[in-house]
Design an enzyme around this catalytic site. Sequence first.
Site, PDB file in Angstrom:
ATOM      1  N   GLU A   1       2.072 -11.743   5.535  1.00 15.70           N
ATOM      2  CA  GLU A   1       1.358 -11.084   6.266  1.00 15.70           C
ATOM      3  C   GLU A   1       1.524 -11.273   7.882  1.00 15.70           C
ATOM      4  O   GLU A   1       1.615 -12.279   8.583  1.00 15.70           O
ATOM      5  CB  GLU A   1      -0.388 -11.696   5.926  1.00 15.70           C
TER       6      GLU A   1
ATOM      7  N   HIS B   1       0.842  -1.226  -0.125  1.00 15.53           N
ATOM      8  CA  HIS B   1       0.105  -0.068  -0.113  1.00 15.53           C
ATOM      9  C   HIS B   1       0.863   1.279   0.058  1.00 15.53           C
ATOM     10  O   HIS B   1       2.047   1.260  -0.326  1.00 15.53           O
ATOM     11  CB  HIS B   1      -0.867  -0.081   1.312  1.00 15.53           C
TER      12      HIS B   1
END
Length: 334
Positions: free
Chosen positions: A298, A124
């Site tokens: 993650e 992101h």
Amino acid sequence: MVTDVSYVGPDFEPTPPRRSFLRRPLTVAVAALVPGALAGWLLWQATGAPDAGGDDGGTAAASASSSAATAPASGEPTDPGTRSSPDRTPTDGGRKPSASAGSASAPVASGPLKGKVVVIDPGHNPGNFRHTTEINRQVDIGTNSKECDTTGTSTNSGYAEADFTLDVARRLRTVLEEQGVTVKFTQDGDRAWGPCVDERARIGNEAGADAVVSIHADGSAAGNRGFHVILPGAVHEGAADTRPITGPSRELGERIAGRFVAVTGSAPSNYVGGGTGLDTRTDLGGLNLSTVPKVFIECGNMRDGQDAARLTSGAWRQKAAQGISEGIVSFLRT
């Protein structure tokens, strides 16, 4: 961030239900796939010791369903005024941003891994929420098209995934450079938004990287805890052909998973990967378009209180960077 049912993005859709070949006891997977790599996890499992945040995994199923209905949508932009960690450790890992995304960091004079190139992809971008038109643009990922990028998720207290990923990435860069690795970033807080997922893949490809690691944190329901590493599945469609990289990418992912457990004390995900800490995907543009070994990690679930306590700790983020780096270094030395 991958599995929040309220959040849909280009590389972060809910993991589709399926029976993976990875769903087998962890000890069997480790013995067959990564001799010695998950030794830390086996010791953790054997002793029954809790992880760094006191997570015993026993309440996950009971709390997940009730929490899913009340958790904020992780795709919503985070208020920029609240994007800070309770831990006031500087989020730049002690380094200023590099001059441009994809550029090499400062040259390293020497080190045992001099000549090796690693691309770090901080997931992101803190500015994405200001550029919804740009990040919603469709890009080709080989199998289909998806949005360019997303805003990412955040903790319930407002610590943004995009801030987390940059901090861990910068810490990781420092550790790798001490080994002589040339490190390049896809973005380093030096651009207003993005890059798009196809460009992120292209940066690693054009660098001829020996390894690429994309840093993320998940946005699933409370009670879902732990980390998982996402591996590319075999894709051969359009511009995507992952067949040459699935093997080395799996080895990279397994080595990172093993060292991440050992260094951070975090357990593998209790909701993805059947307890192995590994998940194979064929729907992620950043993996589909890669031509060099690449994985996503993650690091934990930002929507779970116990995981969030780790993710917002500067000391734990340093451990996360160390664990990831040890996995990468192990891979580069093979």
